[in-house]
Design a protein around this motif. Structure first.
Motif, PDB file in Angstrom:
ATOM      1  N   ASP A   1       0.845  -1.397  -0.034  1.00 39.59           N
ATOM      2  CA  ASP A   1       0.058   0.130  -0.258  1.00 39.59           C
ATOM      3  C   ASP A   1       0.820   1.224   0.121  1.00 39.59           C
ATOM      4  N   LYS A   2       1.925   1.059   0.897  1.00 38.92           N
ATOM      5  CA  LYS A   2       2.866   2.534   1.011  1.00 38.92           C
ATOM      6  C   LYS A   2       3.713   2.606  -0.434  1.00 38.92           C
ATOM      7  N   ASP A  33       4.340   5.850  -5.081  1.00 38.60           N
ATOM      8  CA  ASP A  33       4.786   5.737  -6.562  1.00 38.60           C
ATOM      9  C   ASP A  33       3.663   6.549  -7.230  1.00 38.60           C
ATOM     10  N   LEU A  34       2.691   6.782  -6.950  1.00 38.61           N
ATOM     11  CA  LEU A  34       1.273   7.567  -7.449  1.00 38.61           C
ATOM     12  C   LEU A  34       1.430   8.982  -7.107  1.00 38.61           C
ATOM     13  N   THR A  62       6.937  13.676  -7.937  1.00 37.26           N
ATOM     14  CA  THR A  62       6.389  14.634  -6.776  1.00 37.26           C
ATOM     15  C   THR A  62       7.379  15.639  -6.638  1.00 37.26           C
ATOM     16  N   ALA A  63       6.968  16.637  -5.681  1.00 33.73           N
ATOM     17  CA  ALA A  63       7.831  17.708  -5.255  1.00 33.73           C
ATOM     18  C   ALA A  63       8.987  16.890  -4.592  1.00 33.73           C
ATOM     19  N   ARG A  64       8.883  15.946  -3.523  1.00 29.51           N
ATOM     20  CA  ARG A  64       9.837  15.429  -2.890  1.00 29.51           C
ATOM     21  C   ARG A  64      10.937  14.723  -3.744  1.00 29.51           C
ATOM     22  N   GLU A  65      10.440  14.151  -4.722  1.00 27.02           N
ATOM     23  CA  GLU A  65      11.162  13.261  -5.543  1.00 27.02           C
ATOM     24  C   GLU A  65      12.108  14.214  -6.200  1.00 27.02           C
ATOM     25  N   VAL A  93      13.473   3.884  -3.896  1.00 27.83           N
ATOM     26  CA  VAL A  93      13.245   2.575  -4.966  1.00 27.83           C
ATOM     27  C   VAL A  93      12.308   3.348  -5.932  1.00 27.83           C
ATOM     28  N   GLN A  94      11.469   4.173  -5.694  1.00 28.29           N
ATOM     29  CA  GLN A  94      10.585   4.629  -6.901  1.00 28.29           C
ATOM     30  C   GLN A  94      11.397   5.677  -7.866  1.00 28.29           C
ATOM     31  N   LEU A  95      12.420   6.358  -7.039  1.00 30.82           N
ATOM     32  CA  LEU A  95      13.242   7.165  -8.193  1.00 30.82           C
ATOM     33  C   LEU A  95      14.138   6.254  -9.004  1.00 30.82           C
TER      34      LEU A  95
END
Length: 230
Positions: free
Chosen positions: A88-89, A94-95, A158-161, A202-204
């Motif tokens: 879920d996290k 990722d979205l 995202t802004a954080r990514e 991981v998403q990056l």
């Protein structure tokens, strides 16, 4: 003017509990109990932050998050996930979700995460995010559009990514500790674990095409943090 928070949660006990806690902290609170009504509520209320449950009638929290980010809405999203559901996290981040809290959660943790997200948007965009495009490997990152392009692949950031990528790009080859990354990107006083950072990394890596067994660009330095290899 009070800061407005939109809670999208279909469990009335959780929603009312959150409303009571946030109002006690002088936030203005609005409630929405259906995923398919979330966009309408956002357009009407223009909240500073969204607390979003994963399991909702009409549309799931994932779909709501995806819908908001597809419309270039960068309002911080704090997702509420089920206990022990690591997937879920990961999916939520990722979205485009900015952070998550696992049910059941403590009031102190929830408030700290909300405050950390709100601090991120207090600075003008020009101060917090540079505008010049840059490259990492074969990926080109455009801060003006929050997009990463790699060949024919286009990824939303995202802004954080974006802020993490800018930080790595500005310190090539330098080992950046987890504490420094959390302080610089999540903000001082962030109340949470480094696991959130690890999941965003991981998403990056996926978006950079760097998610093999041995990443080439964002490399883990065990026991310390991460570094960008040129």
């Amino acid at each position: 003017m009070k800061t407005r928070i939109l809670i999208i949660e279909d469990d009335p006990h959780i929603a009312l509990g959150l409303e009571e806690v946030l109002k006690s902290e002088s936030y203005e609170v609005a409630l929405c109990n259906r995923g398919d009504k979330a966009m309408e509520a956002f357009n009407r209320l223009h909240p500073a932050l969204i607390v979003l449950d994963v399991m909702l009638p009409g549309l799931s929290g994932y779909d709501v998050c995806k819908q908001l980010r597809a419309k270039k809405i960068n309002t911080p999203i704090l997702m509420l996930t089920a206990k022990g559901q690591e997937i879920d996290k990961v999916i939520g981040l990722d979205l485009g979700a900015d952070d998550y809290v696992t049910k059941p959660f403590g009031v102190r943790e929830l408030l700290a995460r909300i405050q950390a997200l709100l601090r991120r948007i207090e600075k003008p965009a020009a101060e917090s995010i540079g505008k010049e495009s840059f490259t990492i490997g074969d990926a080109t990152i455009d801060p003006r559009t929050f997009e990463l392009r790699r060949g024919k692949v286009q990824e939303e950031l995202t802004a954080r990514e974006l802020k993490l990528l800018q930080l790595f790009h500005g310190h090539p080859g330098e080992v950046l500790s987890r504490d420094r990354l959390l302080n610089d990107v999540w903000g001082y006083g962030y109340y949470g674990t480094t696991r959130t950072l690890d999941q965003v990394i991981v998403q990056l890596r996926k978006k950079l095409g760097d998610n093999g067994a041995e990443p080439k660009h964002l490399v883990t330095v065990h026991g310390v943090g991460y570094k960008m290899v040129v």
